[in-house]
Motif scaffolding. Structure first.
Motif, PDB file in Angstrom:
ATOM      1  N   THR A 140      38.283  38.539  43.043  1.00  0.00           N
ATOM      2  CA  THR A 140      37.451  38.765  42.489  1.00  0.00           C
ATOM      3  C   THR A 140      37.111  38.171  41.399  1.00  0.00           C
ATOM      4  OG1 THR A 140      38.844  41.151  43.738  1.00  0.00           O
ATOM      5  CG2 THR A 140      36.752  41.646  41.588  1.00  0.00           C
TER       6      THR A 140
ATOM      7  N   GLU B   6      28.991  34.379  48.985  1.00  0.00           N
ATOM      8  CA  GLU B   6      29.249  36.194  49.253  1.00  0.00           C
ATOM      9  C   GLU B   6      30.884  36.681  48.876  1.00  0.00           C
ATOM     10  OE1 GLU B   6      27.064  37.488  52.874  1.00  0.00           O
ATOM     11  OE2 GLU B   6      25.810  35.416  52.318  1.00  0.00           O
ATOM     12  N   GLN B   7      30.875  37.603  48.267  1.00  0.00           N
ATOM     13  CA  GLN B   7      32.147  38.059  47.946  1.00  0.00           C
ATOM     14  C   GLN B   7      32.206  38.154  49.935  1.00  0.00           C
ATOM     15  OE1 GLN B   7      32.570  39.112  45.324  1.00  0.00           O
ATOM     16  NE2 GLN B   7      34.612  40.215  46.164  1.00  0.00           N
ATOM     17  N   ILE B   8      34.289  37.663  49.705  1.00  0.00           N
ATOM     18  CA  ILE B   8      35.108  37.884  50.457  1.00  0.00           C
ATOM     19  C   ILE B   8      35.580  39.245  51.354  1.00  0.00           C
ATOM     20  CG2 ILE B   8      37.145  37.056  51.010  1.00  0.00           C
ATOM     21  CD1 ILE B   8      36.965  34.841  49.320  1.00  0.00           C
ATOM     22  N   GLN B   9      35.123  39.156  52.786  1.00  0.00           N
ATOM     23  CA  GLN B   9      35.192  40.581  53.040  1.00  0.00           C
ATOM     24  C   GLN B   9      36.778  41.311  53.045  1.00  0.00           C
ATOM     25  OE1 GLN B   9      32.802  42.852  52.908  1.00  0.00           O
ATOM     26  NE2 GLN B   9      31.681  41.374  52.220  1.00  0.00           N
ATOM     27  N   GLY B  10      37.196  42.154  52.704  1.00  0.00           N
ATOM     28  CA  GLY B  10      38.719  42.669  52.788  1.00  0.00           C
ATOM     29  C   GLY B  10      39.372  41.820  51.803  1.00  0.00           C
ATOM     30  N   ASN B  11      39.231  41.452  50.167  1.00  0.00           N
ATOM     31  CA  ASN B  11      40.151  41.500  49.283  1.00  0.00           C
ATOM     32  C   ASN B  11      40.886  41.847  48.816  1.00  0.00           C
ATOM     33  OD1 ASN B  11      40.460  39.093  47.218  1.00  0.00           O
ATOM     34  ND2 ASN B  11      38.744  39.464  46.256  1.00  0.00           N
ATOM     35  N   THR B  12      41.785  41.649  48.649  1.00  0.00           N
ATOM     36  CA  THR B  12      42.382  42.891  48.303  1.00  0.00           C
ATOM     37  C   THR B  12      43.621  41.639  46.837  1.00  0.00           C
ATOM     38  OG1 THR B  12      44.232  42.650  49.421  1.00  0.00           O
ATOM     39  CG2 THR B  12      43.286  44.435  49.646  1.00  0.00           C
TER      40      THR B  12
END
Length: 92
Positions: A43, A32-38
């Protein structure tokens, strides 16, 4: 010059069963997508992971079709062998 092609049906069927079992163990699930990723790298990595998941799903479908086609071919060969055998016995 005689060249014989001998099919050992039990061996073929055994290998097809092993392939089917291996196919069932493949679990194409992307993380799952990592939350809060910048970070752009994360990405892009998640995008690649998703593409690989889709590729594996496609591969599984193609492999399953190949297994089914091989099973049908083996069954056809078995039936043909039996018909030829019966025909040869009737000639004698």
């Amino acid at each position: 010059m005689t060249k014989e092609v001998k099919m050992v049906y039990a061996d073929i069927e055994s290998q097809l069963t092993l392939m089917e079992n291996a196919l069932q163990t493949l679990q194409p699930r992307a993380n799952e997508q990592i939350q809060g990723n910048t970070l752009n790298v994360v990405t892009k990595l998640m995008g690649l992971t998703s593409q690989l998941e889709q590729l594996l799903i496609t591969y599984q479908g193609i492999l399953q079709q190949s297994i089914e086609t091989t099973k049908n071919s083996v069954e056809f060969m078995r039936e043909t062998d039996e018909k030829v055998s019966v025909g040869m016995q009737n000639v004698r």
